[in-house]
Design a protein around this motif. Structure first.
Motif, PDB file in Angstrom:
ATOM      1  N   LEU A 255      -1.495 -93.095 -16.720  1.00 46.71           N
ATOM      2  CA  LEU A 255      -1.972 -92.679 -18.033  1.00 46.71           C
ATOM      3  C   LEU A 255      -2.856 -93.782 -18.593  1.00 46.71           C
ATOM      4  CD1 LEU A 255       1.413 -91.308 -19.420  1.00 46.71           C
ATOM      5  CD2 LEU A 255      -0.428 -90.011 -18.360  1.00 46.71           C
TER       6      LEU A 255
ATOM      7  N   THR B  27      -5.576 -88.843 -17.339  1.00 43.68           N
ATOM      8  CA  THR B  27      -4.338 -88.713 -16.589  1.00 43.68           C
ATOM      9  C   THR B  27      -4.710 -88.550 -15.124  1.00 43.68           C
ATOM     10  OG1 THR B  27      -3.260 -87.628 -18.463  1.00 43.68           O
ATOM     11  CG2 THR B  27      -2.214 -87.370 -16.314  1.00 43.68           C
TER      12      THR B  27
ATOM     13  N   ARG C 207       2.653 -89.213 -25.088  1.00 42.23           N
ATOM     14  CA  ARG C 207       2.053 -88.849 -23.797  1.00 42.23           C
ATOM     15  C   ARG C 207       3.016 -89.152 -22.657  1.00 42.23           C
ATOM     16  NH1 ARG C 207      -3.402 -91.262 -22.433  1.00 42.23           N
ATOM     17  NH2 ARG C 207      -3.148 -89.847 -20.688  1.00 42.23           N
TER      18      ARG C 207
ATOM     19  N   LYS D 215      -4.621 -82.688 -18.335  1.00 39.42           N
ATOM     20  CA  LYS D 215      -3.733 -83.188 -19.388  1.00 39.42           C
ATOM     21  C   LYS D 215      -2.337 -83.393 -18.809  1.00 39.42           C
ATOM     22  CE  LYS D 215      -3.170 -78.464 -20.763  1.00 39.42           C
ATOM     23  NZ  LYS D 215      -3.873 -77.396 -21.265  1.00 39.42           N
ATOM     24  N   GLU D 216      -1.442 -83.884 -19.633  1.00 44.73           N
ATOM     25  CA  GLU D 216      -0.087 -84.213 -19.176  1.00 44.73           C
ATOM     26  C   GLU D 216       0.668 -82.983 -18.666  1.00 44.73           C
ATOM     27  OE1 GLU D 216      -1.194 -85.205 -22.317  1.00 44.73           O
ATOM     28  OE2 GLU D 216      -1.708 -87.218 -21.628  1.00 44.73           O
TER      29      GLU D 216
END
Length: 137
Positions: A64, A70, A111, A79-80
């Motif tokens: 991250l 990411t 996050r 995205k996560e």
């Protein structure tokens, strides 16, 4: 090193190779350990320092970055939440999957928690955090 029958005039009939094998095994171990250290990180990260930190075998690496990026196993993802399907696929191929989260020190806590939630939803039980040892750049 060399074996003889006792008389100084007689030729050497055998060579002891045990010390050579020992040296070669030590060199092999040194090569294996150092080969892992020369692999560069995909993202420049400012990892938090820890007094103690052991290096785990990395099967699923999640990085991250402070800019919002990411990266999973050196491949950028959106995205996560996209970590979950990748973790499910990796767990299917390796039941003893270990995940290592390497988060920059400036990454918001939410996050990291989102990645942990995605991993837990994918049934990944072994989660570790990447840290730098004291004195490491």
């Amino acid at each position: 090193m060399a074996m003889s029958t006792g008389a100084p005039d007689e030729p050497i009939v055998g060579i002891n190779v045990t010390p050579l094998v020992d040296v070669m095994l030590v060199l092999l171990v040194v090569f294996i350990v150092t080969a892992r250290l020369i692999v560069a990180d995909a993202l420049p990260l400012d990892l938090p320092r820890a007094a103690q930190g052991d290096e785990q075998q990395t099967v699923l690496s999640i990085e991250l970055g402070s800019g919002g990026e990411t990266v999973v196993n050196r491949r950028p993802v959106g995205k996560e939440a996209d970590v979950g399907p990748l973790a499910v696929a990796a767990l299917a191929s390796a039941p003893e999957l270990r995940a290592v989260i390497k988060a920059d020190g400036a990454v918001p806590h939410r996050r990291v928690v989102a990645v942990m939630d995605a991993l837990r939803a994918a049934k990944v039980d072994r989660i570790a955090f990447g840290v730098k040892r004291p004195g490491e750049k």
